[in-house]
Motif scaffolding. Structure first.
Motif, PDB file in Angstrom:
ATOM      1  N   LEU A 182      55.919   3.902  80.885  1.00 51.25           N
ATOM      2  CA  LEU A 182      54.769   4.095  81.778  1.00 51.25           C
ATOM      3  C   LEU A 182      55.185   4.805  83.065  1.00 51.25           C
ATOM      4  O   LEU A 182      54.473   5.693  83.544  1.00 51.25           O
ATOM      5  N   ASP A 183      56.346   4.420  83.619  1.00 51.93           N
ATOM      6  CA  ASP A 183      56.835   5.080  84.827  1.00 51.93           C
ATOM      7  C   ASP A 183      57.086   6.560  84.585  1.00 51.93           C
ATOM      8  O   ASP A 183      56.748   7.407  85.412  1.00 51.93           O
ATOM      9  N   PHE A 184      57.693   6.891  83.438  1.00 52.63           N
ATOM     10  CA  PHE A 184      57.949   8.293  83.125  1.00 52.63           C
ATOM     11  C   PHE A 184      56.646   9.060  82.944  1.00 52.63           C
ATOM     12  O   PHE A 184      56.554  10.231  83.343  1.00 52.63           O
TER      13      PHE A 184
ATOM     14  N   LYS B 120      55.681  12.253  85.163  1.00 56.01           N
ATOM     15  CA  LYS B 120      55.335  13.508  84.487  1.00 56.01           C
ATOM     16  C   LYS B 120      53.976  14.021  84.961  1.00 56.01           C
ATOM     17  O   LYS B 120      53.822  15.200  85.288  1.00 56.01           O
ATOM     18  N   ASN B 121      52.991  13.143  85.025  1.00 56.00           N
ATOM     19  CA  ASN B 121      51.660  13.546  85.481  1.00 56.00           C
ATOM     20  C   ASN B 121      51.676  13.992  86.938  1.00 56.00           C
ATOM     21  O   ASN B 121      51.011  14.969  87.304  1.00 56.00           O
ATOM     22  N   SER B 122      52.436  13.289  87.775  1.00 53.11           N
ATOM     23  CA  SER B 122      52.528  13.675  89.188  1.00 53.11           C
ATOM     24  C   SER B 122      53.157  15.048  89.337  1.00 53.11           C
ATOM     25  O   SER B 122      52.680  15.879  90.113  1.00 53.11           O
ATOM     26  N   LEU B 123      54.236  15.286  88.601  1.00 50.49           N
ATOM     27  CA  LEU B 123      54.879  16.598  88.662  1.00 50.49           C
ATOM     28  C   LEU B 123      53.961  17.696  88.152  1.00 50.49           C
ATOM     29  O   LEU B 123      53.904  18.788  88.723  1.00 50.49           O
TER      30      LEU B 123
ATOM     31  N   ASN C  94      50.677  17.699  88.249  1.00 53.38           N
ATOM     32  CA  ASN C  94      49.643  17.923  89.267  1.00 53.38           C
ATOM     33  C   ASN C  94      50.191  18.719  90.445  1.00 53.38           C
ATOM     34  O   ASN C  94      49.516  19.616  90.957  1.00 53.38           O
ATOM     35  N   LEU C  95      51.413  18.389  90.886  1.00 51.40           N
ATOM     36  CA  LEU C  95      52.017  19.136  91.992  1.00 51.40           C
ATOM     37  C   LEU C  95      52.233  20.597  91.617  1.00 51.40           C
ATOM     38  O   LEU C  95      51.957  21.503  92.408  1.00 51.40           O
ATOM     39  N   GLU C  96      52.719  20.839  90.409  1.00 52.96           N
ATOM     40  CA  GLU C  96      52.934  22.214  89.958  1.00 52.96           C
ATOM     41  C   GLU C  96      51.607  22.966  89.857  1.00 52.96           C
ATOM     42  O   GLU C  96      51.517  24.138  90.229  1.00 52.96           O
ATOM     43  N   HIS C  97      50.588  22.299  89.372  1.00 54.97           N
ATOM     44  CA  HIS C  97      49.260  22.925  89.262  1.00 54.97           C
ATOM     45  C   HIS C  97      48.727  23.301  90.644  1.00 54.97           C
ATOM     46  O   HIS C  97      48.223  24.408  90.845  1.00 54.97           O
ATOM     47  N   GLU C  98      48.830  22.381  91.598  1.00 47.86           N
ATOM     48  CA  GLU C  98      48.363  22.660  92.955  1.00 47.86           C
ATOM     49  C   GLU C  98      49.181  23.782  93.586  1.00 47.86           C
ATOM     50  O   GLU C  98      48.632  24.661  94.248  1.00 47.86           O
ATOM     51  N   ARG C  99      50.486  23.765  93.370  1.00 49.60           N
ATOM     52  CA  ARG C  99      51.366  24.783  93.932  1.00 49.60           C
ATOM     53  C   ARG C  99      51.009  26.160  93.383  1.00 49.60           C
ATOM     54  O   ARG C  99      50.969  27.135  94.122  1.00 49.60           O
ATOM     55  N   SER C 100      50.748  26.242  92.094  1.00 48.67           N
ATOM     56  CA  SER C 100      50.414  27.540  91.515  1.00 48.67           C
ATOM     57  C   SER C 100      49.108  28.067  92.097  1.00 48.67           C
ATOM     58  O   SER C 100      48.968  29.271  92.335  1.00 48.67           O
TER      59      SER C 100
END
Length: 108
Positions: free
Chosen positions: A55-57, A61-64, A66-72
């Motif tokens: 669950l932690d992974f 994974k989802n947080s990363l 989302n961050l990559e999506h926002e960054r792009s």
């Protein structure tokens, strides 16, 4: 001689409908002197730890993602803004002034 899966001191496991059935000596070799109840509790505890890690992974994974999506999205907007300012011309100073005005208009 034994293999990595079946030490020489342990007889090979018997197959049953529910899985493998170990002889008493084999159980002692795998579980030591712990009674079955303690072994089951330990397996449940380890299963819960593995479940929590999964669950932690997933959260990481989802947080990363989302961050990559926002960054792009930010990079695309910045590139478009730079392209729009470069098309207008007037040299570097005019570009900076227009860029500042554009950003102020978006914030204000």
């Amino acid at each position: 001689l034994g293999s990595a899966e079946h030490p020489a001191s342990c007889p090979p496991p018997k197959r049953t409908r529910g899985g493998l059935m170990l002889e008493t000596d084999a159980k002692a070799g795998f579980y030591g002197s712990l009674p079955g109840v303690q072994v089951e509790q330990e397996l449940r505890r380890l299963g819960q730890i593995v479940h929590s890690l999964v669950l932690d992974f997933k959260l990481v994974k989802n947080s990363l993602w989302n961050l990559e999506h926002e960054r792009s999205g930010v990079v695309e907007r910045l590139q478009k803004l730079e392209e729009d300012c470069a098309v207008e011309g007037d040299g570097p100073m005019g570009t900076h002034v227009r860029l500042t005005q554009t950003l102020e208009g978006k914030v204000g």
